[in-house]
Design an enzyme around this catalytic site. Structure first.
Site, mmCIF file in Angstrom:
data_model
loop_
_atom_site.group_PDB
_atom_site.id
_atom_site.type_symbol
_atom_site.label_atom_id
_atom_site.label_comp_id
_atom_site.label_asym_id
_atom_site.label_seq_id
_atom_site.Cartn_x
_atom_site.Cartn_y
_atom_site.Cartn_z
ATOM 1 N N ILE A 1 -11.865 1.738 -0.647
ATOM 2 C CA ILE A 1 -11.129 2.671 0.233
ATOM 3 C C ILE A 1 -11.053 4.069 -0.376
ATOM 4 O O ILE A 1 -10.961 5.065 0.355
ATOM 5 C CB ILE A 1 -9.725 2.115 0.558
ATOM 6 N N SER B 1 -0.547 -6.212 1.125
ATOM 7 C CA SER B 1 0.257 -7.336 0.616
ATOM 8 C C SER B 1 -0.509 -8.595 0.233
ATOM 9 O O SER B 1 0.110 -9.540 -0.273
ATOM 10 C CB SER B 1 1.353 -7.750 1.628
ATOM 11 N N ASN C 1 4.184 0.448 -3.774
ATOM 12 C CA ASN C 1 5.465 -0.235 -3.986
ATOM 13 C C ASN C 1 6.564 0.772 -3.647
ATOM 14 O O ASN C 1 6.287 1.951 -3.423
ATOM 15 C CB ASN C 1 5.610 -0.757 -5.420
ATOM 16 N N ASP D 1 -3.349 0.629 -5.197
ATOM 17 C CA ASP D 1 -2.447 1.747 -5.527
ATOM 18 C C ASP D 1 -2.978 2.476 -6.762
ATOM 19 O O ASP D 1 -3.114 3.705 -6.793
ATOM 20 C CB ASP D 1 -1.053 1.150 -5.793
ATOM 21 N N TYR E 1 1.019 -8.958 -4.053
ATOM 22 C CA TYR E 1 2.210 -9.424 -3.310
ATOM 23 C C TYR E 1 2.036 -10.796 -2.663
ATOM 24 O O TYR E 1 2.930 -11.293 -1.987
ATOM 25 C CB TYR E 1 2.630 -8.366 -2.271
HETATM 26 N N1 APR Z 1 -10.369 -0.481 -1.912
HETATM 27 C C1 APR Z 1 -9.968 -1.345 -0.948
HETATM 28 N N2 APR Z 1 -9.190 -2.416 -1.185
HETATM 29 C C2 APR Z 1 -8.815 -2.628 -2.467
HETATM 30 C C3 APR Z 1 -9.175 -1.771 -3.533
HETATM 31 C C4 APR Z 1 -9.993 -0.662 -3.205
HETATM 32 N N3 APR Z 1 -10.400 0.216 -4.139
HETATM 33 N N4 APR Z 1 -8.626 -2.272 -4.684
HETATM 34 C C5 APR Z 1 -7.961 -3.391 -4.344
HETATM 35 N N5 APR Z 1 -8.072 -3.614 -3.023
HETATM 36 C C6 APR Z 1 -7.547 -4.713 -2.211
HETATM 37 C C7 APR Z 1 -7.218 -5.998 -2.919
HETATM 38 O O1 APR Z 1 -8.407 -6.725 -3.221
HETATM 39 C C8 APR Z 1 -6.366 -6.667 -1.853
HETATM 40 O O2 APR Z 1 -7.202 -7.262 -0.882
HETATM 41 O O3 APR Z 1 -6.311 -4.318 -1.655
HETATM 42 C C9 APR Z 1 -5.645 -5.479 -1.197
HETATM 43 C C10 APR Z 1 -4.170 -5.351 -1.565
HETATM 44 O O4 APR Z 1 -3.988 -5.779 -2.904
HETATM 45 P P1 APR Z 1 -3.004 -5.010 -3.935
HETATM 46 O O5 APR Z 1 -3.623 -3.712 -4.293
HETATM 47 O O6 APR Z 1 -2.683 -5.976 -5.017
HETATM 48 O O7 APR Z 1 -1.712 -4.668 -3.052
HETATM 49 P P2 APR Z 1 -0.472 -5.584 -2.612
HETATM 50 O O8 APR Z 1 -0.819 -7.043 -2.571
HETATM 51 O O9 APR Z 1 0.039 -4.926 -1.379
HETATM 52 O O10 APR Z 1 0.569 -5.391 -3.811
HETATM 53 C C11 APR Z 1 1.172 -4.121 -3.947
HETATM 54 O O11 APR Z 1 0.580 -3.940 -6.233
HETATM 55 O O12 APR Z 1 -0.636 -2.235 -7.101
HETATM 56 C C12 APR Z 1 0.622 -2.695 -6.937
HETATM 57 O O13 APR Z 1 1.967 -0.713 -6.850
HETATM 58 C C13 APR Z 1 1.444 -1.776 -6.076
HETATM 59 O O14 APR Z 1 3.469 -2.944 -6.567
HETATM 60 C C14 APR Z 1 2.485 -2.733 -5.571
HETATM 61 C C15 APR Z 1 1.694 -4.019 -5.364
#
Ligand code: APR
Length: 173
Positions: free
Chosen positions: A11, A117, A24, A34, A121
């Site tokens: 992304i 999430s 978060n 993030d 999460y």
């Molecule tokens: N591009 C697209 N998708 C991505 C990328 C990227 N560069 N990096 C990771 N992802 C995907 C992951 O593989 C997953 O499918 O984003 C999705 C969401 O995963 P997380 O990033 O772990 O987010 P989430 O599950 O919402 O947890 C949020 O994680 O990073 C911390 O600060 C954030 O505390 C918050 C928590």
């Protein structure tokens, strides 16, 4: 014309009006997508996030994109999965609705989402994909000014899930 697309990719590389950050509540960065978005955007993103004083789960706040190819970043804290009895499904739906409302308010016509999430999460992927596609389809009906929304899936398994959810929903957006 299909206004919802599912792609596999990173992304942080997408040159669209807004990419969504699965943040978060502090909005001060983290791991996962993030971390990737903050690394790619550079330190000015965090500097602007500091001025926002956090964000509630299910709500969304918008910043500039800085060194990212995207013009804006829309930050939304998704729900942590605690088994489903704590309103997680409604909070996840609210993430997608809040982001698209905010995108429309800010004149963003192309919006890319990660799978909110379903990483750190631990929200179940199948369930999350159905909630996401239904919410996006509903918002696209309300906002003809939104040209295209994409799910940018980081891996094959996630993409397959969203492809299936879109096919099952019959949503053309
Ligand atoms: N591009 C697209 N998708 C991505 C990328 C990227 N560069 N990096 C990771 N992802 C995907 C992951 O593989 C997953 O499918 O984003 C999705 C969401 O995963 P997380 O990033 O772990 O987010 P989430 O599950 O919402 O947890 C949020 O994680 O990073 C911390 O600060 C954030 O505390 C918050 C928590």
């Amino acid at each position: 014309m299909n206004r919802i697309e599912i792609i596999q990719g990173d992304i942080t590389k997408q040159a669209v009006d807004a990419i969504v950050n699965a943040a978060n509540c502090s909005l001060l960065g983290g791991g996962g997508v993030d971390g990737a978005i903050h690394r790619a955007a550079g330190p000015e993103l965090l500097a602007e996030c500091r001025t926002l004083h956090g964000c509630e789960t299910g709500k969304a706040k918008i910043t500039g994109g800085y060194l990212l190819p995207a013009k804006h970043v829309i930050h939304t804290p998704g729900p942590v999965w605690h088994g489903g009895g704590y309103g997680e499904e409604e909070l996840l739906r609210s993430c997608y609705v809040s982001c698209l409302e905010l995108a429309a308010e800010n004149g963003c016509r192309t919006v890319d989402f990660p799978s909110i999430s379903t990483g750190i999460y631990r929200f179940p992927l199948e369930k999350a994909s159905r909630i996401a596609i239904a919410a996006i389809a509903e918002e696209l009906k309300k906002h003809p000014e939104l040209e295209r929304v994409r799910m940018v899936c980081f891996d094959e398994r996630t993409k397959a899930c969203y492809d299936r959810a879109l096919a099952e929903s019959g949503a053309q957006g």
